[in-house]
Motif scaffolding. Sequence first.
Motif, PDB file in Angstrom:
ATOM      1  N   GLN A 137      67.297  18.431  46.970  1.00  0.00           N
ATOM      2  CA  GLN A 137      67.005  19.355  48.249  1.00  0.00           C
ATOM      3  C   GLN A 137      65.912  20.092  48.068  1.00  0.00           C
ATOM      4  O   GLN A 137      64.860  20.445  48.647  1.00  0.00           O
ATOM      5  N   ALA A 138      65.952  20.960  46.606  1.00  0.00           N
ATOM      6  CA  ALA A 138      64.933  21.864  46.326  1.00  0.00           C
ATOM      7  C   ALA A 138      63.606  21.211  46.086  1.00  0.00           C
ATOM      8  O   ALA A 138      62.639  21.876  46.321  1.00  0.00           O
ATOM      9  N   LEU A 139      63.715  19.813  45.495  1.00  0.00           N
ATOM     10  CA  LEU A 139      62.452  19.061  45.503  1.00  0.00           C
ATOM     11  C   LEU A 139      61.690  18.890  46.648  1.00  0.00           C
ATOM     12  O   LEU A 139      60.414  19.179  46.967  1.00  0.00           O
ATOM     13  N   THR A 140      62.770  18.520  47.535  1.00  0.00           N
ATOM     14  CA  THR A 140      62.311  18.297  49.074  1.00  0.00           C
ATOM     15  C   THR A 140      61.344  19.390  49.673  1.00  0.00           C
ATOM     16  O   THR A 140      60.280  19.332  50.242  1.00  0.00           O
ATOM     17  N   GLN A 141      61.897  20.540  49.457  1.00  0.00           N
ATOM     18  CA  GLN A 141      61.364  21.692  50.158  1.00  0.00           C
ATOM     19  C   GLN A 141      60.099  22.013  49.407  1.00  0.00           C
ATOM     20  O   GLN A 141      59.220  22.341  50.014  1.00  0.00           O
ATOM     21  N   ALA A 142      60.075  21.874  47.935  1.00  0.00           N
ATOM     22  CA  ALA A 142      59.043  21.920  47.331  1.00  0.00           C
ATOM     23  C   ALA A 142      57.562  20.955  47.863  1.00  0.00           C
ATOM     24  O   ALA A 142      56.406  21.650  47.823  1.00  0.00           O
ATOM     25  N   GLN A 143      58.188  19.821  47.753  1.00  0.00           N
ATOM     26  CA  GLN A 143      57.073  19.151  48.497  1.00  0.00           C
ATOM     27  C   GLN A 143      56.320  19.457  49.806  1.00  0.00           C
ATOM     28  O   GLN A 143      55.212  19.300  50.125  1.00  0.00           O
ATOM     29  N   ALA A 144      57.571  19.766  50.478  1.00  0.00           N
ATOM     30  CA  ALA A 144      57.001  20.276  51.943  1.00  0.00           C
ATOM     31  C   ALA A 144      55.982  21.745  51.847  1.00  0.00           C
ATOM     32  O   ALA A 144      55.104  21.721  52.717  1.00  0.00           O
ATOM     33  N   GLY A 145      56.359  22.524  50.876  1.00  0.00           N
ATOM     34  CA  GLY A 145      55.603  23.468  50.707  1.00  0.00           C
ATOM     35  C   GLY A 145      54.224  23.035  50.352  1.00  0.00           C
ATOM     36  O   GLY A 145      53.104  23.745  50.742  1.00  0.00           O
ATOM     37  N   VAL A 146      53.924  22.106  49.536  1.00  0.00           N
ATOM     38  CA  VAL A 146      52.601  21.475  49.228  1.00  0.00           C
ATOM     39  C   VAL A 146      51.845  21.267  50.395  1.00  0.00           C
ATOM     40  O   VAL A 146      50.609  21.382  50.745  1.00  0.00           O
ATOM     41  N   ALA A 147      52.512  20.351  51.326  1.00  0.00           N
ATOM     42  CA  ALA A 147      51.927  19.923  52.505  1.00  0.00           C
ATOM     43  C   ALA A 147      51.486  20.951  53.660  1.00  0.00           C
ATOM     44  O   ALA A 147      50.466  21.013  54.011  1.00  0.00           O
ATOM     45  N   GLN A 148      52.395  22.024  53.446  1.00  0.00           N
ATOM     46  CA  GLN A 148      52.036  23.226  54.587  1.00  0.00           C
ATOM     47  C   GLN A 148      50.848  23.879  53.760  1.00  0.00           C
ATOM     48  O   GLN A 148      50.179  24.330  54.496  1.00  0.00           O
ATOM     49  N   ALA A 149      50.785  24.169  52.557  1.00  0.00           N
ATOM     50  CA  ALA A 149      49.519  24.935  52.213  1.00  0.00           C
ATOM     51  C   ALA A 149      48.365  24.072  52.352  1.00  0.00           C
ATOM     52  O   ALA A 149      47.345  24.800  52.555  1.00  0.00           O
ATOM     53  N   GLU A 150      48.557  22.895  52.293  1.00  0.00           N
ATOM     54  CA  GLU A 150      47.057  21.895  52.143  1.00  0.00           C
ATOM     55  C   GLU A 150      46.808  22.063  54.037  1.00  0.00           C
ATOM     56  O   GLU A 150      45.681  21.829  54.170  1.00  0.00           O
ATOM     57  N   ALA A 151      47.802  21.875  54.621  1.00  0.00           N
ATOM     58  CA  ALA A 151      47.682  21.956  56.266  1.00  0.00           C
ATOM     59  C   ALA A 151      46.926  23.348  56.520  1.00  0.00           C
ATOM     60  O   ALA A 151      46.057  23.434  57.445  1.00  0.00           O
ATOM     61  N   GLN A 152      47.363  24.519  55.946  1.00  0.00           N
ATOM     62  CA  GLN A 152      46.906  25.691  56.366  1.00  0.00           C
ATOM     63  C   GLN A 152      45.415  25.843  55.846  1.00  0.00           C
ATOM     64  O   GLN A 152      44.717  26.288  56.543  1.00  0.00           O
TER      65      GLN A 152
END
Length: 398
Positions: free
Chosen positions: A163-178
């Motif tokens: 679950q922590a890995l999934t959240q970390a991957q989502a954080g990358v996608a969010q940073a790139e989208a921003q």
Amino acid sequence: MNWRTPMSNSKRILAALLAGAMVLCAGCGKEEETEEESSNSTAVEVTDVTSGAMSSEYTLNGKIAAVNEVQVFPLLAGQVQTLNVSEGDTVSKGQTLFTVDTSTVTSTMSSLQQSYSATKTATDRAIESAKIGVEQAELAVSNTEALLEAGAAAEQDLTKAKQALTQAQAGVAQAEAQQSASLAQIQASMDQINKQASLGTVTAPCSGTVTAVNVDRGGMASSAQPSVVIAENGAVEVQVSVAEDVFTGIKVGDTAGVTVSAVSKEPMNGTVSTLPAAANAQTNLYDVSVSLPSGTKPPIGAFATVTFYTDRRASTISVPTESILTGNNNEQYVFTVNADGTAATRVTVTTGLVTKDSTEIVSGLKAGDRVVTKGQSYLSDGAAVHVVTSDAADGGEG
């Protein structure tokens, strides 16, 4: 053998002299008779009545104008920095006419560029940090799986790691989208400025001849008036205003005589190209366009003389207008002469079209009749005349 006496020779000589004197006397008598006859008749000039095409003529003044005049307005108001054309120049479509100062538009470009660079740097760092978090989460999942196999970790621990890995991957996608959204917003502002700045370069919308330049280098260009006017493809025509009586007698395709003194003193054949649907509301005249022969390009604004031909007759009898006299009750008449040119006859005529020099004869004459053109004012019906050329005429003009 015959002998001639001196007396007989003298008689023969005397007879010959007498005969010659009689001949001379007879000749003198004939000359005196001719002179007496001439002095008792009126000298006149005549012309033959002709038959042919005829029309009424109306000569008016017009002006050379562009067939299609294109007005160029700047889409960005400002001070003119460069001016590349002048009146009379030939330009091509897309050619730069002038440029306008765009400094007021581009003044914020530098700060936007700095903002773009700073935003990219910051978001790159955020993305990099998020990616590090992913790497750490992936390592945690791997370690937890190993511990699970060794019996040192529970299944619940592995689930949390994933679950922590999934959240970390989502954080990358969010940073790139921003990053994408922030940079796109700044880029849109810069693109808008570049688009407006491009309006500072004014180009020719068509090929043709520049007929007017209403701006100066260093002056202001605005949408209040066209900065440059172009005659599309350099095509010109004559524009002339005509009264209703002329307008009703012409149609598109009719030939009109055109003289443009700026080009030549000789007239050329133009063609009526357009007719208005109604009269000009201000002048109550009809604005007619006349096209010129191919290759004829007089300067725009030059004056032109246009002759319109109306009421055309394919074949009609006409005489010089000067030969027609007017009597009582507005009776119109001419004098004709007989075959040997010795007597004049008064002939009442009915007239029709009148041109600059000729008048149509509707009735009273036929082709081939000889009409008096000079000296007719001195004649009466049946008067004795003798025909002379213009150099020898004794009578005044009719």
